[in-house]
Write an enzyme that holds these catalytic residues in place. Sequence first.
Site, mmCIF file in Angstrom:
data_model
loop_
_atom_site.group_PDB
_atom_site.id
_atom_site.type_symbol
_atom_site.label_atom_id
_atom_site.label_comp_id
_atom_site.label_asym_id
_atom_site.label_seq_id
_atom_site.Cartn_x
_atom_site.Cartn_y
_atom_site.Cartn_z
ATOM 1 N N LYS A 53 -1.508 26.081 -61.094
ATOM 2 C CA LYS A 53 -0.961 24.900 -60.340
ATOM 3 C C LYS A 53 -0.932 24.258 -59.297
ATOM 4 O O LYS A 53 -0.603 23.610 -58.943
ATOM 5 C CB LYS A 53 1.309 25.819 -60.775
ATOM 6 C CG LYS A 53 1.258 25.768 -62.059
ATOM 7 C CD LYS A 53 2.530 26.558 -62.451
ATOM 8 C CE LYS A 53 2.352 26.732 -63.851
ATOM 9 N NZ LYS A 53 3.449 27.690 -64.168
ATOM 10 N N GLN A 97 7.274 32.037 -60.195
ATOM 11 C CA GLN A 97 6.296 32.416 -62.172
ATOM 12 C C GLN A 97 7.148 33.068 -62.780
ATOM 13 O O GLN A 97 7.366 34.462 -61.732
ATOM 14 C CB GLN A 97 5.262 32.431 -61.026
ATOM 15 C CG GLN A 97 4.261 32.993 -62.169
ATOM 16 C CD GLN A 97 3.982 31.454 -63.201
ATOM 17 O OE1 GLN A 97 3.931 30.626 -62.788
ATOM 18 N NE2 GLN A 97 3.962 31.569 -64.630
ATOM 19 N N ASP A 120 10.605 23.323 -62.053
ATOM 20 C CA ASP A 120 11.032 23.260 -64.085
ATOM 21 C C ASP A 120 11.945 22.865 -64.831
ATOM 22 O O ASP A 120 11.838 23.095 -65.358
ATOM 23 C CB ASP A 120 11.008 25.410 -63.873
ATOM 24 C CG ASP A 120 9.249 25.953 -63.886
ATOM 25 O OD1 ASP A 120 8.530 25.213 -64.089
ATOM 26 O OD2 ASP A 120 9.144 26.579 -63.583
#
Length: 295
Positions: A53, A97, A120
Amino acid sequence: MTKLINGKEIAQNLRNQLKAEIDSLKSKIGKVPGLAVVQVGNVAASSVYVKAKTKSAKEVGIDVIDHHLSQETSEKDLLELVYKLNNQDNVNGILVQLPLPNHINEQIILDSIHPNKDADGFHPLNVGKLSIASKNDENLLIPCTPYGCLIMLKGLDINLSGMNAIVIGRSNIVGKPMAQLLLKESCTVTVAHSKTKNLEEVCKSADIVVAAVGRPQMVKGGWIKKGAVVIDVGINRIKLNTNGEIKNKLVGDVDFIEAKKNAAAITPVPGGVGPMTIACLLRNTTIAFKNSQKN
Ligand code: NDP
């Protein structure tokens, strides 16, 4: 001929578009989007995802603010970091994460991220907005994996309206938002899960099958209607015995070789949904940045 949906290529196109957009924003306003990437502990898979990412974000011109915390970090300390990032002007997107260590409540942390910085798209406010906003709302922060699946479906030469779609799996990060997105496209959506009866029969009636189960090759070729489109979200590591040698292999939730015989179009694993997820994270960060400039 079955079309192989090339997630790598579609993701690359999306990243190219984002790079061009970020370059143009930089020359107009002298700023670029900033993404805070927070990792707690050293779970190997998380480190791989964070690295991928971070690399992709930097390539499109997003500033990455990296926070790698120890496994022992307390929930309180992590919350304090999130609050700090919520108030930091150079941070437009925050990514924590998952999974987090067991002593930290994931939902508390996800809920603490400011909804405008929710890279997200997991915050309850954004989940609600996804359910009620119009399909043309370009400002929404939408969970990355299902949005990536939708981009792939929309790239096919088909009219989604009125199609029967089955989403197998009802998780908050994939199955449920996928169902919302397909509903917005006027598909007739069935959401299947572990208690669904006659899954094979339900699946056989679908024009679109999205499998997000986490069970290697569970969806058999015979479950796929002739001409259906298959999106395989699953990422499963299995061990294969090749001439006595044990090798690791990545497979999806669909029996790819058999399903390909019936499908009109299908995503491979790897190289299908996976690359789209990261590209959509960069898209959300860019949207969050643009939204912040309007406020
Ligand atoms: P979850 O474990 O959160 O959800 C799995 C879902 O599958 C649940 O709703 C469960 O039902 C359902 N399920 C389990 N067994 C069956 C069964 N026998 N029949 C029908 N449904 C069943 O998984 P995620 O949604 O997080 O992930 C799904 C898969 O997608 C995983 O392989 C994951 O690795 C992959 N993934 C891939 C991503 C990518 O970027 N490509 C990103 C995110 C996930 P119930 O609710 O009843 O328990």
